[in-house]
Design an enzyme around this catalytic site. Structure first.
Site, PDB file in Angstrom:
ATOM      1  N   HIS A 138       0.838  -1.209   0.000  1.00 56.49           N
ATOM      2  CA  HIS A 138       0.000   0.000   0.000  1.00 56.49           C
ATOM      3  C   HIS A 138       0.865   1.248   0.000  1.00 56.49           C
ATOM      4  O   HIS A 138       0.553   2.240  -0.640  1.00 56.49           O
ATOM      5  CB  HIS A 138      -0.899   0.019   1.231  1.00 56.49           C
ATOM      6  CG  HIS A 138      -1.965  -1.024   1.177  1.00 56.49           C
ATOM      7  ND1 HIS A 138      -2.909  -1.050   0.180  1.00 56.49           N
ATOM      8  CD2 HIS A 138      -2.220  -2.081   1.963  1.00 56.49           C
ATOM      9  CE1 HIS A 138      -3.698  -2.082   0.366  1.00 56.49           C
ATOM     10  NE2 HIS A 138      -3.301  -2.735   1.444  1.00 56.49           N
ATOM     11  N   ARG A 166     -11.099   0.727  -8.214  1.00 55.62           N
ATOM     12  CA  ARG A 166     -11.178  -0.163  -7.050  1.00 55.62           C
ATOM     13  C   ARG A 166     -12.355   0.314  -6.205  1.00 55.62           C
ATOM     14  O   ARG A 166     -12.287   1.399  -5.624  1.00 55.62           O
ATOM     15  CB  ARG A 166      -9.894  -0.088  -6.229  1.00 55.62           C
ATOM     16  CG  ARG A 166      -8.654  -0.695  -6.891  1.00 55.62           C
ATOM     17  CD  ARG A 166      -7.448  -0.568  -5.978  1.00 55.62           C
ATOM     18  NE  ARG A 166      -6.325  -1.391  -6.370  1.00 55.62           N
ATOM     19  CZ  ARG A 166      -5.229  -0.938  -7.000  1.00 55.62           C
ATOM     20  NH1 ARG A 166      -5.122   0.336  -7.310  1.00 55.62           N
ATOM     21  NH2 ARG A 166      -4.251  -1.762  -7.318  1.00 55.62           N
ATOM     22  N   ARG A 173     -14.060  -2.482 -11.114  1.00 51.89           N
ATOM     23  CA  ARG A 173     -13.870  -3.805 -10.505  1.00 51.89           C
ATOM     24  C   ARG A 173     -14.856  -3.944  -9.360  1.00 51.89           C
ATOM     25  O   ARG A 173     -14.906  -3.079  -8.479  1.00 51.89           O
ATOM     26  CB  ARG A 173     -12.447  -3.950  -9.979  1.00 51.89           C
ATOM     27  CG  ARG A 173     -12.302  -5.259  -9.199  1.00 51.89           C
ATOM     28  CD  ARG A 173     -10.905  -5.512  -8.764  1.00 51.89           C
ATOM     29  NE  ARG A 173     -10.551  -4.709  -7.606  1.00 51.89           N
ATOM     30  CZ  ARG A 173      -9.319  -4.636  -7.115  1.00 51.89           C
ATOM     31  NH1 ARG A 173      -8.334  -5.268  -7.717  1.00 51.89           N
ATOM     32  NH2 ARG A 173      -9.059  -3.915  -6.058  1.00 51.89           N
ATOM     33  N   GLU A 186      -5.445 -12.931 -11.908  1.00 50.76           N
ATOM     34  CA  GLU A 186      -4.579 -12.703 -10.750  1.00 50.76           C
ATOM     35  C   GLU A 186      -4.099 -14.024 -10.165  1.00 50.76           C
ATOM     36  O   GLU A 186      -3.323 -14.054  -9.227  1.00 50.76           O
ATOM     37  CB  GLU A 186      -5.337 -11.929  -9.668  1.00 50.76           C
ATOM     38  CG  GLU A 186      -5.913 -10.629 -10.169  1.00 50.76           C
ATOM     39  CD  GLU A 186      -6.535  -9.804  -9.070  1.00 50.76           C
ATOM     40  OE1 GLU A 186      -5.849  -8.951  -8.517  1.00 50.76           O
ATOM     41  OE2 GLU A 186      -7.727 -10.038  -8.774  1.00 50.76           O
ATOM     42  N   ASN A 220      -0.053  -7.648  -9.532  1.00 50.63           N
ATOM     43  CA  ASN A 220       0.375  -7.648  -8.117  1.00 50.63           C
ATOM     44  C   ASN A 220       0.031  -8.985  -7.480  1.00 50.63           C
ATOM     45  O   ASN A 220       0.884  -9.651  -6.887  1.00 50.63           O
ATOM     46  CB  ASN A 220      -0.338  -6.546  -7.329  1.00 50.63           C
ATOM     47  CG  ASN A 220      -0.228  -5.190  -7.976  1.00 50.63           C
ATOM     48  OD1 ASN A 220       0.688  -4.951  -8.749  1.00 50.63           O
ATOM     49  ND2 ASN A 220      -1.161  -4.300  -7.692  1.00 50.63           N
ATOM     50  N   ASP A 221      -1.236  -9.365  -7.611  1.00 51.40           N
ATOM     51  CA  ASP A 221      -1.632 -10.647  -7.032  1.00 51.40           C
ATOM     52  C   ASP A 221      -1.104 -11.812  -7.861  1.00 51.40           C
ATOM     53  O   ASP A 221      -0.761 -12.858  -7.318  1.00 51.40           O
ATOM     54  CB  ASP A 221      -3.157 -10.733  -6.892  1.00 51.40           C
ATOM     55  CG  ASP A 221      -3.624 -10.062  -5.606  1.00 51.40           C
ATOM     56  OD1 ASP A 221      -3.009 -10.328  -4.556  1.00 51.40           O
ATOM     57  OD2 ASP A 221      -4.560  -9.260  -5.657  1.00 51.40           O
ATOM     58  N   ARG A 254       2.665 -10.132  -0.883  1.00 56.98           N
ATOM     59  CA  ARG A 254       3.016  -8.817  -1.432  1.00 56.98           C
ATOM     60  C   ARG A 254       3.285  -7.768  -0.368  1.00 56.98           C
ATOM     61  O   ARG A 254       3.791  -6.691  -0.670  1.00 56.98           O
ATOM     62  CB  ARG A 254       1.942  -8.343  -2.414  1.00 56.98           C
ATOM     63  CG  ARG A 254       0.555  -8.300  -1.838  1.00 56.98           C
ATOM     64  CD  ARG A 254      -0.473  -8.156  -2.943  1.00 56.98           C
ATOM     65  NE  ARG A 254      -0.656  -6.776  -3.351  1.00 56.98           N
ATOM     66  CZ  ARG A 254      -1.724  -6.333  -3.978  1.00 56.98           C
ATOM     67  NH1 ARG A 254      -2.692  -7.168  -4.304  1.00 56.98           N
ATOM     68  NH2 ARG A 254      -1.836  -5.069  -4.303  1.00 56.98           N
ATOM     69  N   CYS A 268      -3.517  -4.038 -15.317  1.00 58.91           N
ATOM     70  CA  CYS A 268      -3.864  -2.964 -14.384  1.00 58.91           C
ATOM     71  C   CYS A 268      -3.090  -3.106 -13.074  1.00 58.91           C
ATOM     72  O   CYS A 268      -3.326  -2.366 -12.134  1.00 58.91           O
ATOM     73  CB  CYS A 268      -5.367  -2.926 -14.123  1.00 58.91           C
ATOM     74  SG  CYS A 268      -5.963  -4.372 -13.237  1.00 58.91           S
TER      75      CYS A 268
HETATM   76  C1  PEP Z   1      -3.486  -6.600  -8.701  1.00 57.97           C
HETATM   77  O1  PEP Z   1      -3.553  -7.533  -7.894  1.00 57.97           O
HETATM   78  O2  PEP Z   1      -2.561  -6.484  -9.555  1.00 57.97           O
HETATM   79  C2  PEP Z   1      -4.524  -5.549  -8.694  1.00 57.97           C
HETATM   80  C3  PEP Z   1      -4.545  -4.624  -9.631  1.00 57.97           C
HETATM   81  O3  PEP Z   1      -5.421  -5.553  -7.673  1.00 57.97           O
HETATM   82  P1  PEP Z   1      -5.084  -5.012  -6.179  1.00 57.97           P
HETATM   83  O4  PEP Z   1      -3.727  -4.358  -6.217  1.00 57.97           O
HETATM   84  O5  PEP Z   1      -6.179  -4.073  -5.829  1.00 57.97           O
HETATM   85  O6  PEP Z   1      -5.111  -6.292  -5.415  1.00 57.97           O
HETATM   86 MG    MG Z   2      -5.427  -7.877  -6.846  1.00 62.42          MG
END
Ligand code: PEP
Ligand code: MG
Length: 556
Positions: A186, A288, A325, A415, A438-439, A449, A486
């Site tokens: 974050h 989001r 989303r 993801e 990211n996920d 993460r 994304c």
């Molecule tokens: C991701 O996981 O790449 C994503 C865009 O969703 P978030 O970062 O909100 O989990």
């Molecule tokens: Mg995600």
């Protein structure tokens, strides 16, 4: 003598200035006893301190807006947790002071979280921050946080709590460096939202000498301690060149030979729209919607409240594309009314679309609200589900969208590696894919993460991750459908060229990154991007992939 350290660059730009450490000292109040007649007064003091800290966090959230607001509001809820409060009151009733009771109750809760698995590392930092604020208030000492200074400085911390990053004054804080955190934590996301250069996961960052001069390169992750005049000059020159390129970068995203790659913004709510428009975003690639739900973890917001929030965003992009989303709850974003209470490993539990399929009424309300919000607007609405594992889940989501007659393209986020591996099968049910890198990295490498110690594996340049991106993009092409990115990978300008070369059809990122990506992409042809992508995939390490792509683009 100049020394060079290397962390992970997570927010572009160069910052040169003196080190100031974050005031994060853990305030351990003495274990003093109180008399029985003071119990009620101490309990009232504790309640007031908790309320004041929660109100302060909410106020900071309001000021900050956007994604920061959601995070700060979640912290305020943490402060007001009724079980924590009753533990504090019980300890006071046993004869302990308010400050010590808060300290001990939080310690017990912290232990519980820490033992519940590594995934909670990010939450523990938030919890510590809340505890420090309440204890500081009870002791009448200054709040821990950003140091007071009239001179701009480089902020160094073990980890930055969302409450602090949200209100960093970019005029005073030149950049920041943390020991913990990864490229998708974050903190990194918020740093990019603020446009402050940042490096995370720098080993022993907290040992940097207070007042020492450092030069931080948020693009490369390098920190120069006591930089020479020559290094500073080189960094400044590179920064000036970058600024000039940025100033010249306008218009839609495209390669040098005109292959269009729409550049879209990631937003957390209406408050982020202005920055997206200013950066020239061609729409929103990831809205989001969690921010609406984190206010109150006991129930979903009403349909009307949702309509209002969604419409506020959709109206800003007339004839633009907005990809919404649906609620992504669970794991690091638990909601009491959706998330099972005692999962041994919530990142692998009921989260994302799984929660929504278990609570169809919540999904139906959100989709109905979106349909109402889009009514009469010329916007191109697209709706996608998070954390989809396979075709069965994709179908269930598409069915739910059809049932409410949603006037939108329906897609899913990739993801989970299974969705990338079987992308063609998933695409039988939906019209587009959006890669949440990211996920996807988290699940491909089994690397949380939020944990700095495993950030090496969170590097989106990992060739295995690039392979999964390629698989998804190829599947979409074969099906005549689109496949965007994304996740944070899209915000790295060099990687954006590689993603384009892999066949990705749009890139969505924090608004501050758009000009950098646009400028870089515009310098190379699609064929060059494809060569860079092949070179990166042929490497065995993230570092090797990055170097190979850079060399390919440089024509070597
Ligand atoms: C991701 O996981 O790449 C994503 C865009 O969703 P978030 O970062 O909100 O989990
Ligand atoms: Mg995600």
């Amino acid at each position: 003598m100049e020394t060079t350290l290397r962390g992970v660059g997570v927010s572009h730009g160069v910052a040169i200035g003196e080190v100031r450490h974050m005031g994060t000292a853990v305030l351990e109040p003495p274990a003093r006893k109180i008399a029985g007649e003071d119990t009620e007064r101490e309990q009232a003091r504790a309640r007031q301190a908790v309320e004041a800290v929660a109100a302060d966090l909410m106020a900071r959230g309001n000021l900050a807006g956007g994604e920061a607001q959601a995070v700060l509001e979640a912290q305020a809820l943490m402060a007001q947790d009724p079980e924590l409060m009753s533990d504090v009151e019980r300890r006071i009733a046993e004869g302990t002071t308010a400050e010590r009771s808060v300290y001990d109750a939080f310690a017990a809760y912290r232990e519980l979280l820490a033992n519940a698995g590594e995934y909670l590392a990010g939450r523990v930092a938030d919890l510590d921050d809340v505890r420090n604020r309440i204890v500081a208030r009870l002791l009448g000492v200054p709040m821990p946080g950003v140091p007071d200074s009239d001179e701009p400085f480089v902020l160094v911390a073990r980890d930055l709590a969302p409450a602090d990053t949200a209100l960093l004054d970019p005029a005073l804080v030149l950049g920041f460096v943390t020991e913990e955190g990864g490229p998708t934590s974050h903190t990194a996301i918020l740093a990019r939202a603020l446009g402050v250069p940042a490096v995370v996961a720098l080993a022993r960052a907290v040992e940097l000498t207070e007042g020492a001069e450092v030069a931080v390169d948020g693009s490369t992750g390098e920190i120069f301690v006591d930089p020479s005049a020559r290094t500073k000059e080189q960094l400044r020159a590179a920064e000036a060149e970058r600024a000039a390129v940025l100033a010249a970068s306008t218009g839609p995203g495209a390669t040098a030979d005109g292959h269009k790659v729409p550049l879209l913004a990631n937003i957390g709510g209406p408050a982020d729209v202005a920055a997206a428009l200013e950066a020239g975003a061609e729409g929103v690639g990831l809205f989001r919607t969690e921010f609406l739900f984190l206010d109150d973890s006991t129930s979903a917001p009403s349909e009307d409240k949702q309509v209002e929030a969604y419409r506020a965003v959709l109206e800003e992009f007339p004839e633009g594309r907005v990809v919404v989303r649906v609620l992504d709850a669970g794991a690091d974003k638990p909601l009491d009314f959706l998330t099972p209470a005692a999962e041994p490993n919530p990142a692998l539990g009921v989260r994302g679309v799984r929660s929504l399929l278990d609570h169809p009424e919540v999904l139906r309300t959100q989709l109905t609200a979106l349909a109402r919000a889009a009514e009469g607007l010329p916007v191109y609405l697209e709706v996608m589900a998070p954390m989809v594992a396979d075709r069965t889940e994709a179908r269930a989501f598409a069915d739910a969208c059809r049932e409410v007659g949603l006037p939108a393209k329906v897609g899913v986020m990739v993801e989970i590696p299974s969705a990338a591996l079987r992308a063609r099968s998933v695409l039988q049910e939906v019209e587009f894919l959006s890669l949440g890198t990211n996920d996807l990295a988290q699940y491909t490498f089994a690397a949380d993460r939020q944990v700095g110690a495993v950030s090496r594996l969170q590097d989106p340049w990992q060739p295995a991750l690039l392979d999964l991106v390629a698989l998804s993009a190829e599947a979409a092409k074969a099906e005549g459908k689109s496949c965007g990115v994304c996740g944070e990978a899209a915000s790295d300008p060099l990687l954006a060229c590689v993603l384009t070369g892999l066949g990705v059809t749009s890139l969505s990122m924090g608004a501050a990154s758009i000009p950098y990506v646009r400028a870089k992409l515009g310098r190379y042809t699609l064929a060059q991007c494809e060569r860079a992508a092949s070179a990166a995939r042929a490497a065995d390490t993230a570092e090797g992939a990055r170097e190979a792509a850079a060399a390919a683009l440089a024509g070597n």
